[in-house]
Design a protein around this motif. Sequence first.
Motif, PDB file in Angstrom:
ATOM      1  N   VAL A   1       0.859  -1.184   0.000  1.00  0.00           N
ATOM      2  CA  VAL A   1       0.000   0.000   0.000  1.00  0.00           C
ATOM      3  C   VAL A   1       0.897   1.236   0.000  1.00  0.00           C
ATOM      4  O   VAL A   1       1.751   1.384   0.887  1.00  0.00           O
TER       5      VAL A   1
ATOM      6  N   VAL B   1      -8.689  -3.225   1.933  1.00  0.00           N
ATOM      7  CA  VAL B   1      -7.481  -3.638   2.652  1.00  0.00           C
ATOM      8  C   VAL B   1      -7.808  -4.706   3.685  1.00  0.00           C
ATOM      9  O   VAL B   1      -7.094  -5.716   3.811  1.00  0.00           O
ATOM     10  N   GLU B   2      -8.867  -4.509   4.434  1.00  0.00           N
ATOM     11  CA  GLU B   2      -9.268  -5.518   5.422  1.00  0.00           C
ATOM     12  C   GLU B   2      -9.501  -6.873   4.755  1.00  0.00           C
ATOM     13  O   GLU B   2      -9.084  -7.918   5.277  1.00  0.00           O
TER      14      GLU B   2
ATOM     15  N   ALA C   1     -11.574   1.845   0.431  1.00  0.00           N
ATOM     16  CA  ALA C   1     -10.178   1.463   0.617  1.00  0.00           C
ATOM     17  C   ALA C   1      -9.991   0.669   1.908  1.00  0.00           C
ATOM     18  O   ALA C   1      -9.263  -0.333   1.944  1.00  0.00           O
ATOM     19  N   GLN C   2     -10.636   1.110   2.956  1.00  0.00           N
ATOM     20  CA  GLN C   2     -10.526   0.398   4.232  1.00  0.00           C
ATOM     21  C   GLN C   2     -11.085  -1.023   4.124  1.00  0.00           C
ATOM     22  O   GLN C   2     -10.460  -1.989   4.585  1.00  0.00           O
TER      23      GLN C   2
ATOM     24  N   LEU D   1      -4.880  10.058   5.078  1.00  0.00           N
ATOM     25  CA  LEU D   1      -4.966   8.770   4.392  1.00  0.00           C
ATOM     26  C   LEU D   1      -4.301   7.671   5.214  1.00  0.00           C
ATOM     27  O   LEU D   1      -4.849   6.569   5.357  1.00  0.00           O
ATOM     28  N   ALA D   2      -3.124   7.972   5.748  1.00  0.00           N
ATOM     29  CA  ALA D   2      -2.416   6.972   6.551  1.00  0.00           C
ATOM     30  C   ALA D   2      -3.221   6.593   7.784  1.00  0.00           C
ATOM     31  O   ALA D   2      -3.321   5.408   8.140  1.00  0.00           O
TER      32      ALA D   2
ATOM     33  N   LEU E   1      -2.766   5.056  -3.255  1.00  0.00           N
ATOM     34  CA  LEU E   1      -3.666   6.109  -2.790  1.00  0.00           C
ATOM     35  C   LEU E   1      -3.047   7.479  -3.072  1.00  0.00           C
ATOM     36  O   LEU E   1      -1.822   7.644  -3.009  1.00  0.00           O
TER      37      LEU E   1
ATOM     38  N   LEU F   1       3.471   1.125   5.404  1.00  0.00           N
ATOM     39  CA  LEU F   1       3.163   1.859   4.180  1.00  0.00           C
ATOM     40  C   LEU F   1       4.444   2.278   3.472  1.00  0.00           C
ATOM     41  O   LEU F   1       5.499   2.398   4.089  1.00  0.00           O
TER      42      LEU F   1
ATOM     43  N   MET G   1      -6.034   4.281   6.783  1.00  0.00           N
ATOM     44  CA  MET G   1      -5.576   2.918   6.516  1.00  0.00           C
ATOM     45  C   MET G   1      -5.309   2.172   7.820  1.00  0.00           C
ATOM     46  O   MET G   1      -5.635   0.988   7.957  1.00  0.00           O
ATOM     47  N   ARG G   2      -4.751   2.862   8.784  1.00  0.00           N
ATOM     48  CA  ARG G   2      -4.389   2.184  10.032  1.00  0.00           C
ATOM     49  C   ARG G   2      -5.595   1.998  10.949  1.00  0.00           C
ATOM     50  O   ARG G   2      -5.511   1.235  11.909  1.00  0.00           O
TER      51      ARG G   2
END
Length: 264
Positions: free
Chosen positions: A18, A238-239, A234-235, A34-35, A220, A46, A38-39
């Motif tokens: 990512v 990724v999950e 996006a979340q 954005l970071a 991203l 990343l 994602m977290r």
Amino acid sequence: MSPTEAHSALAEPSMLCVSIHDVAPCTWDECARLARAMRQAADIRLTWLVVPRYHGRPGNERDERAMRAGLDAALARGDELALHGYTHLDTGERTVSLRQRFLRGVYTQREGEFAALAAEEARERIALGLEWFRQRDWPVSGFVPPAWLLGEASWRVLPEFAFSYTTTFARFHLLRQGRSVLAPSLVYTARNIAGRALSPLAASLAARCMAQAPLMRFSLHPPDVRHPRLVAHAQRLVERVLATREAITKAECARRLLALSPVP
């Protein structure tokens, strides 16, 4: 290592990279958001694609300090920084090719900085970018061209530097070995309504098509965070893919790919 062993080493687990593109002082707030998003989905490492003089602007002192502190913290937690061009603006010579005119002028809106540079100019910009990283004591092992466009002259120049990898839209390239892996990047088009509506569907479809691929890339960009629907997608994406993949940096990906097939 036998082919069976190599396949097993790569496939269990498969890899997810990512990356956050266009990191610069003037985009830092959106990149940091954005970071964090994602977290919230998963505590992953990343790769931050950093542009020293984004659109020719050095950035104000406050934003520069915020970015530097944020990227220092990112490195401390195991993230990676990669050089993402120098200005992120395409100032190369105009082309008569319809395909290149579309890619450079329409699709990427003149952001493909290394699409048509002469070798001397490409070499100078990469050197300036590396010096900028050196002044901040930031390690760098990867170069990702803006808009994933690399002209012929820039391709010739890259091996002069100590980068281990570069990426184009469709492939992950091991520069020192002259090899590459097919890994099209999943990306959103946030600049228009149609793109915001269709690109999540395209990303989901691409993820399903690449379910068995050894490497999946997810890219991203700062404008993505302005649209909650894109962030939520996006979340979820990724999950979902982390059920079968390990999230690693691009530098780690390059090391693993090389270990599978080392140069004799």
